[in-house]
Write an enzyme that holds these catalytic residues in place. Structure first.
Site, mmCIF file in Angstrom:
data_model
loop_
_atom_site.group_PDB
_atom_site.id
_atom_site.type_symbol
_atom_site.label_atom_id
_atom_site.label_comp_id
_atom_site.label_asym_id
_atom_site.label_seq_id
_atom_site.Cartn_x
_atom_site.Cartn_y
_atom_site.Cartn_z
ATOM 1 N N ASP A 29 13.769 -1.263 2.127
ATOM 2 C CA ASP A 29 12.813 -0.270 1.814
ATOM 3 C C ASP A 29 13.274 0.467 0.369
ATOM 4 O O ASP A 29 14.311 -0.038 -0.256
ATOM 5 C CB ASP A 29 12.554 0.902 2.641
ATOM 6 C CG ASP A 29 11.259 1.280 2.827
ATOM 7 O OD1 ASP A 29 10.656 1.651 1.673
ATOM 8 O OD2 ASP A 29 10.641 1.261 4.003
ATOM 9 N N ASN A 42 -10.884 6.933 2.595
ATOM 10 C CA ASN A 42 -9.696 7.006 2.284
ATOM 11 C C ASN A 42 -8.850 5.757 1.695
ATOM 12 O O ASN A 42 -9.299 4.450 2.361
ATOM 13 C CB ASN A 42 -8.757 7.581 3.576
ATOM 14 C CG ASN A 42 -7.024 7.715 3.116
ATOM 15 O OD1 ASN A 42 -7.070 8.818 2.304
ATOM 16 N ND2 ASN A 42 -6.560 6.875 3.308
ATOM 17 N N ARG A 87 1.390 -0.511 8.796
ATOM 18 C CA ARG A 87 2.638 0.593 8.967
ATOM 19 C C ARG A 87 2.097 1.770 8.086
ATOM 20 O O ARG A 87 2.623 1.907 7.032
ATOM 21 C CB ARG A 87 3.779 -0.120 8.401
ATOM 22 C CG ARG A 87 5.046 0.924 8.788
ATOM 23 C CD ARG A 87 6.170 0.290 7.867
ATOM 24 N NE ARG A 87 7.298 1.193 8.309
ATOM 25 C CZ ARG A 87 7.700 2.272 8.044
ATOM 26 N NH1 ARG A 87 6.834 2.881 7.032
ATOM 27 N NH2 ARG A 87 8.766 3.132 8.240
ATOM 28 N N TRP A 88 1.503 2.612 8.803
ATOM 29 C CA TRP A 88 0.901 3.863 8.382
ATOM 30 C C TRP A 88 1.674 5.130 9.088
ATOM 31 O O TRP A 88 1.609 5.117 10.216
ATOM 32 C CB TRP A 88 -0.425 4.183 8.127
ATOM 33 C CG TRP A 88 -1.261 3.887 9.294
ATOM 34 C CD1 TRP A 88 -0.974 3.935 10.822
ATOM 35 C CD2 TRP A 88 -2.618 3.368 9.381
ATOM 36 N NE1 TRP A 88 -2.143 3.525 11.600
ATOM 37 C CE2 TRP A 88 -3.053 3.217 10.645
ATOM 38 C CE3 TRP A 88 -3.436 2.906 8.417
ATOM 39 C CZ2 TRP A 88 -4.411 2.561 11.144
ATOM 40 C CZ3 TRP A 88 -4.555 2.356 8.817
ATOM 41 C CH2 TRP A 88 -5.169 2.317 10.125
ATOM 42 N N GLY A 148 -3.207 9.427 5.274
ATOM 43 C CA GLY A 148 -4.771 9.223 5.737
ATOM 44 C C GLY A 148 -5.323 8.421 6.522
ATOM 45 O O GLY A 148 -6.268 8.658 7.478
#
Length: 522
Positions: free
Chosen positions: A322, A181, A198-199, A204
């Protein structure tokens, strides 16, 4: 056009006037963000910061700051002077390719069968190949030489918690999948060789990690992060590639040549493969937590305690500015320990920033919007156009133009869009209009909303649905509501009243005034 690596692409951009070299000293702490932001808003070039007064690596910023450069990165050679409009139109060809790969139509005859075979062969021919002595391993940092502070990692905004890797292409593999991935997740620098990965839970990399932790409790989880891949590989990682196709294969299709890969060299990470011509590669692990973790700071959210992945080292990430234009909340995420850094000679560090639109993710959203259109039209032939306005933070609002055929048709399209692609799972607002409304013109969209909508009849509210984790407006993190607005003309069965007819001038009169226009000198 083929770009074998990032340097090849940079050279092409410079040749056509789409890149500017910056020799002045510009700090990666805030200053690069401010400069890149001003240039992006002006539709300016990519920037290569070459001064080594504060860092030993040049920094590449604003790479995909215009739709034209996104199109160029995808192999569409948009000509100078054509503008972003032509580049966006050319990206629909990429969407048609994806549509054919996602759901190939049965051949209607020998000619169609030949085309289908050619497409299948092209995909097969683009299987990546592994090479030895790759350029990405010309220089290797090991042991105490592994110091992430030597990289010019940006601090983007005054309230950010610290330096942040923003364009890292993260390579993972789960125990239940044969393919790797590729995902782009921001990474906070917290130590000499430590980053916070930071997922979000649905991405995935996080899914691969959880599956690994369930099947291999107590074992380190291998991860590689690529900084500065070729443009086709970078863009392949943010494109809705069919599950049957790897991002490396899709990058090969865009590039017109097989993706060359290299095995990582750290024992335990050598099962992962990275682009052989990448600029910089971080290799390492997410390790199990040693001993009792320190308590959460006062006022911080509690540490994760559920699930096999909770037994691994975590740290409190953020806050960071962000793509929403706000600082996000702090949250716990896994810690990635870097054991080796490999790189090319004279490596380039690729970086960006995120903030209130327009920013680079917003530009990518505008470009990828054109890729989505053929995919949607393949599934819903009544959709005639689709638009994700960049002011909607890339995906939070969608405007759909359709050819309406029956009462309630617009509502069917709303639910179809919400459920079709993973990317639209977090779309909060969908506005559906008829073919006579230009969905890229806010004046026309607002006109349709205010003249064709009755709020009680034409508003659809759906509660407790998946929502972007960063959306602090939702009452619960990751769970909120959606709104659909039916701004189409209403059919019998939807209204008992005589529906208004739009005012349109007679064609003959318009032609007559056209002939007089130049004479009048107006």
């Amino acid at each position: 056009m083929k770009y074998k690596d990032l340097r090849d692409f940079v050279g092409r951009l410079e040749t056509i006037g789409e890149l500017r070299r910056i020799s002045q000293n510009v700090s990666p702490v805030l200053e690069m963000t401010e400069l890149c932001d001003r240039v992006l808003r002006a539709g300016g070039p990519a920037l290569l910061f070459e001064s080594k007064a504060q860092h030993e690596f040049p920094v590449l910023g604003n790479l995909f700051g215009t739709p034209r450069r996104v199109a160029l990165g995808m192999g569409v050679d948009a000509q100078a002077g054509e503008g972003d409009g032509a580049a966006l139109e050319s990206l629909r060809d990429v969407g048609r390719l994806l549509s054919a790969l996602k759901e190939p139509e049965p051949p209607k005859g020998l000619k169609d069968a030949g085309k289908l075979f050619s497409l299948a062969k092209a995909v097969w021919d683009m299987a990546p190949k592994t090479v030895s002595a790759p350029p990405c391993q010309e220089i290797v940092w090991e042991g105490n030489d592994v110091d992430l502070a030597r990289l010019p990692i940006q601090t983007c905004w005054p309230g950010d918690a610290g330096p942040l890797i923003t364009w890292g292409l993260t390579v993972t593999k789960g125990p239940n999948k044969s393919r790797q991935n590729l995902g782009i997740y921001r990474q906070q620098l917290i130590g000499r060789n430590k980053l916070i990965m930071r997922w979000l839970a649905h991405r995935g990399g996080a899914l691969d990690f959880r599956e690994f932790a369930l099947q291999n409790p107590g074992k380190p989880y291998p991860v590689a992060v690529v900084l500065g891949a070729d443009p086709a590989t970078i863009l392949g990682a943010v494109t809705p590639v069919p599950d049957t196709l790897s991002e490396y294969q899709f990058a090969g299709l865009l590039r017109g040549g097989r993706t060359e890969l290299a095995k990582c060299i750290t024992p335990g990470v050598d099962g992962l493969q990275v682009p052989a011509r990448a600029e910089i590669v971080l290799e390492g692990f997410i390790y199990p937590q040693e001993g009792a973790p320190s308590p959460a700071p006062a006022g911080a959210p509690p540490r994760p305690v559920k699930g096999a992945s909770a037994a691994y080292e975590h740290a409190l990430e953020g806050p960071y500015g962000d793509h929403t234009g706000y600082y996000n909340e702090q949250e716990w995420f896994p810690v990635f320990t870097v054991e080796r850094i490999t790189m090319r000679r004279d490596a380039i560090y690729h970086s960006t920033y995120t903030g209130k639109p327009p920013d680079e993710p917003a530009v990518l959203g505008v470009a990828l919007n054109e890729v989505f259109v053929p995919l949607l039209q393949k599934q819903f032939s009544e959709i005639t156009d689709f638009y994700l306005p960049p002011e909607g933070c890339s995906y939070r609002m969608a405007i759909v133009q359709m050819k309406k055929s029956y009462p309630g048709h617009a509502k069917r399209v709303m639910f179809g869009v919400w459920s079709f692609l993973r990317q639209f799972m977090y779309t909060k607002f969908i506005v559906v209009v008829d073919e006579d409304v230009n969905i890229r013109d806010w004046k026309e969209v607002i006109w349709a909303i205010t003249t064709r909508i009755d709020p009680a009849r034409d508003t659809v509210l759906v509660d407790r649905t998946p929502i972007d984790y960063l959306d602090f407006a939702s009452p619960v993190a990751g769970l909120g509501s959606k709104m659909g607005l039916d701004a189409t003309n209403k059919w019998p069965g939807e209204t008992d009243r005589e529906w208004g007819r739009p005012i349109v001038m007679d064609d003959a009169v318009k032609q007559r005034i056209d002939t007089l226009w130049n004479e009048l000198g107006l």
